[in-house]
Design an enzyme around this catalytic site. Structure first.
Site, PDB file in Angstrom:
ATOM      1  N   HIS A  69       0.794  -1.249  -0.180  1.00  0.00           N
ATOM      2  CA  HIS A  69       0.269   0.104   0.159  1.00  0.00           C
ATOM      3  C   HIS A  69       0.835   1.071  -0.194  1.00  0.00           C
ATOM      4  O   HIS A  69       1.815   1.705   0.100  1.00  0.00           O
ATOM      5  CB  HIS A  69      -1.347  -0.187   0.984  1.00  0.00           C
ATOM      6  CG  HIS A  69       0.153  -0.151   2.689  1.00  0.00           C
ATOM      7  ND1 HIS A  69       0.414  -1.584   3.033  1.00  0.00           N
ATOM      8  CD2 HIS A  69       0.204   0.998   3.977  1.00  0.00           C
ATOM      9  CE1 HIS A  69       0.728  -0.815   4.171  1.00  0.00           C
ATOM     10  NE2 HIS A  69       1.132   0.194   4.595  1.00  0.00           N
ATOM     11  N   CYS A 179     -24.173  30.630  -3.417  1.00  0.00           N
ATOM     12  CA  CYS A 179     -23.053  31.924  -3.939  1.00  0.00           C
ATOM     13  C   CYS A 179     -23.641  33.045  -4.410  1.00  0.00           C
ATOM     14  O   CYS A 179     -25.503  33.074  -3.459  1.00  0.00           O
ATOM     15  CB  CYS A 179     -22.841  32.005  -5.479  1.00  0.00           C
ATOM     16  SG  CYS A 179     -24.467  32.109  -7.049  1.00  0.00           S
TER      17      CYS A 179
END
Length: 641
Positions: A69, A179
């Site tokens: 890993h 937004c």
């Protein structure tokens, strides 16, 4: 994080080739399988990470199992590959025995400790000898995955139960996007998050807080079942519902550009828990990371977003009144000479007149929640009326936009102070705070403070208004170039919004030319790109050319965000070209003396613009300049599609 979510069939190999008989061969083949996932940007870079980990200590954990890993910058999203070699391979295992079953884990560099979580889970379930033997004997990849799924369900029943509930309509990740204007960024962020969720195979639901209200609203059940929540917003959204959940709070542009990263982080578990009251240390640290400047910007944008409908609606009605009136009847009463014009003008002025109190009120609410609304609103009214201690009736000065803005912040923080001051009241009488203490003391304090600062704000506003009104010739054109050019620097970001808010603030003072220049500047980026994709096709891919057509509509609608995908892919060429075109359009708008009473509308309010013909010329020339500069900067593609 279930194994089956990270491991796909194309990343599995059963009964591997007998030529794979060394540790190096095993790692090489696992890397090839890993690369099949499409989640590794640079396989050689990831390979370095795997080999460095092996140099530190062999990942052959014994019992016939090896789990190489690495956590690496080359990894886009967490992924697994797996391989079975029934005869076994010498993998330098800790017990000295051959390894037969291999899992390789790839984790993104910014993905928290996800590789350790997966490693721990694999190690746990592989302790079962029968399970391990079943995997080694699996006849197909589907069977291999089914065996893993069955074991995970047995070993982690609560998780399986949650997933079952999720399959009935729940989602692993929830998001909210918002937004200031609620027009473009909100929906672009939502679309990107949904697309990235599909790509990653992670179920996600996105609520949009747009200009027409919240859509696709998250339910209580969905919030309870979600692993993580993303709030990508440049204005405040309803947060109490997320109390006790792991929440990522970020700006809306991250939702557009960093969707994959946000989703991976949301399911990693490495996210602070949000508390709506009695904040934990984790959530306090999350706010500290956001920064004071970012916090102030959000409060301001919250006020601006609520103010805009009043300015746009009122401004357009006022403009219509002048458009429909008969000037020859009585020039001194122009705008009210006919009943229809008089009605439109009156309604428009009333709506327009609320812009400053609404701005201040919603800044106050953004800071202090609902108790801050009335306090901020009255602060804005005191600023608008120009009340002073010398003249309590007001009218002598004009504190304007700056005065109302400051009043909103004062009102919000006054209420926060009152909340702390009276936080120790007995529960029996705590209910009087929101209906008596906060409004009475809050309104009184904000009124006194705003009255005190009004003369100073009035001097600043009068000076600025006088300076702008006295500008002429080249200085006025230069101002138009600057404010319009700012519209294209970050297309909806802080610089763009600074220019826009400045222009909006001047509407209250009667300076309408700046707003016209700013809207021209904001319309140019999509128009310039649309023209360039039409007339210089060899600079763009087929997909970009198709998107370019949409930009005609976005540009004419004053939605500059349509240029963002192009700017994100090629900022060093697209942004300068757009800035050049916007600056030319803004300068020409000032040169022609164009005016605009409403801060939005694009081409659809052209008849209401002062000198519409000159404005149209400004737009056309600005778009052509932007197109030509972009075509000059971008080289033709090697092979056109």
């Amino acid at each position: 994080m279930r194994i089956k979510d990270l491991l796909k069939e194309q990343c599995i190999e059963l009964n591997a080739d007998k030529n794979i008989n060394t540790k190096e061969n095993v790692i090489g083949r696992l890397l090839e399988l890993m690369n099949n996932s499409g989640n590794i940007e640079d396989i050689e870079e990831y390979k370095k990470g795997v080999l460095q980990r092996e140099e530190h200590c062999s990942t052959g954990i014994g019992g016939g199992i090896a789990i190489p890993h690495a956590k690496n910058k080359a990894v886009k999203t967490a992924t697994l590959s797996a391989m079975v070699i029934p005869e076994g391979v010498d993998y330098d295992a800790l017990d000295g025995e051959p390894s037969k079953l291999f899992f390789m884990i790839a984790a993104p560099e910014g993905g928290g400790d996800i590789h350790l979580q997966v490693l721990a889970r694999l190690s746990t379930i592989l302790m079962d000898e029968d399970f391990k033997d079943k995997l080694i004997s699996a006849k197909s990849k589907k069977e291999f995955l089914s065996i893993i799924d069955e074991k995970e369900t047995e070993k982690f029943p609560e998780e399986a139960k949650e997933e079952k509930n999720s399959s009935k309509g729940g989602y692993r990740v929830l998001a909210v996007t918002a937004c200031p204007t609620g027009i473009a960024h909100t929906f672009m962020a939502a679309e990107n998050l949904e697309q990235k969720g599909k790509k990653l195979g992670i179920s996600i639901k996105v609520e949009t807080n747009g200009a027409d209200g919240a859509k696709n609203v998250l339910t209580k059940e969905e919030i309870e079942a979600a692993e993580g929540i993303i709030v990508a917003a440049d204005k405040n959204v309803e947060m109490d519902r997320f109390d006790g959940k792991k929440v990522i709070i970020t700006k809306v542009s991250d939702g557009i550009h960093k969707g994959e990263e946000l989703i991976n982080r949301a399911i990693s578990g490495d996210v602070p828990i949000y508390h709506s009251s009695n904040k934990s240390k984790e959530s306090e640290n999350a706010e500290e990371k956001e920064g004071i400047g970012r916090s102030i910007y959000k409060h301001l944008m919250n006020g601006v977003s609520h103010m805009l409908p009043f300015v746009i609606g009122g401004g357009i009605l006022i403009a219509l009144a002048f458009l429909l009136d008969d000037y020859s009847i009585n020039p001194a009463n122009f705008g009210k000479n006919t009943p229809v014009a008089a009605y439109l003008l009156t309604i428009g002025q009333q709506a327009f007149g609320l812009m400053l109190p609404v701005l201040a009120g919603y800044i106050g609410m953004s800071i202090a929640d609902r108790p801050g609304l009335a306090v901020g609103f009255i602060g804005g009214m005191v600023a608008k009326m120009g009340i002073t201690f010398a003249n309590p009736a007001g009218g002598d000065i004009n504190a304007g936009f700056l005065g109302a803005l400051l009043a909103g912040f004062i009102g919000g923080y006054v209420v926060l102070g009152l909340k702390k001051l009276f936080s120790k009241l007995p529960n029996a009488i705590a209910g009087i705070k929101p209906i008596l203490i906060y409004p009475v003391l809050g309104i009184l304090i904000v009124a006194i403070v705003t009255t005190f600062i009004n003369p100073f704000m009035g001097m600043i506003n009068t000076g600025l208004t006088g300076f702008l009104n006295n500008m002429n010739g080249s200085s006025k054109i230069l101002l138009g170039i600057i404010v319009a050019g700012m519209q294209s620097t970050d297309m909806g970001g802080p610089i763009n919004k600074t220019s826009y808010v400045f222009a909006t603030s001047q509407l209250a003072s009667g300076n309408y030319e700046i707003m016209a220049a700013v809207m021209a500047g904001g319309m140019i980026p999509p128009l310039a790109i649309a023209l360039c994709t039409t007339f210089f096709k060899n600079r763009f891919t087929e997909k970009e050319r198709k998107s370019g057509v949409v930009n005609y509509v976005l540009g004419l609608s004053f939605i500059s965000e349509g240029a963002i995908p192009f700017a994100a892919q090629d900022p060093l060429r697209v942004i300068p070209a757009c800035v050049a075109g916007s600056a030319v359009a803004g300068g020409l708008s000032m040169f022609f003396g164009c005016t605009l009473r409403a801060p939005h509308g694009g081409i659809f309010v052209l008849p209401l613009i002062g000198n519409p013909f000159g404005y149209l010329i400004s737009l056309v020339i600005g778009a052509i300049v932007g197109c030509i500069v972009l075509a000059f900067l971008k080289k033709p593609l090697a092979v056109t599609e």
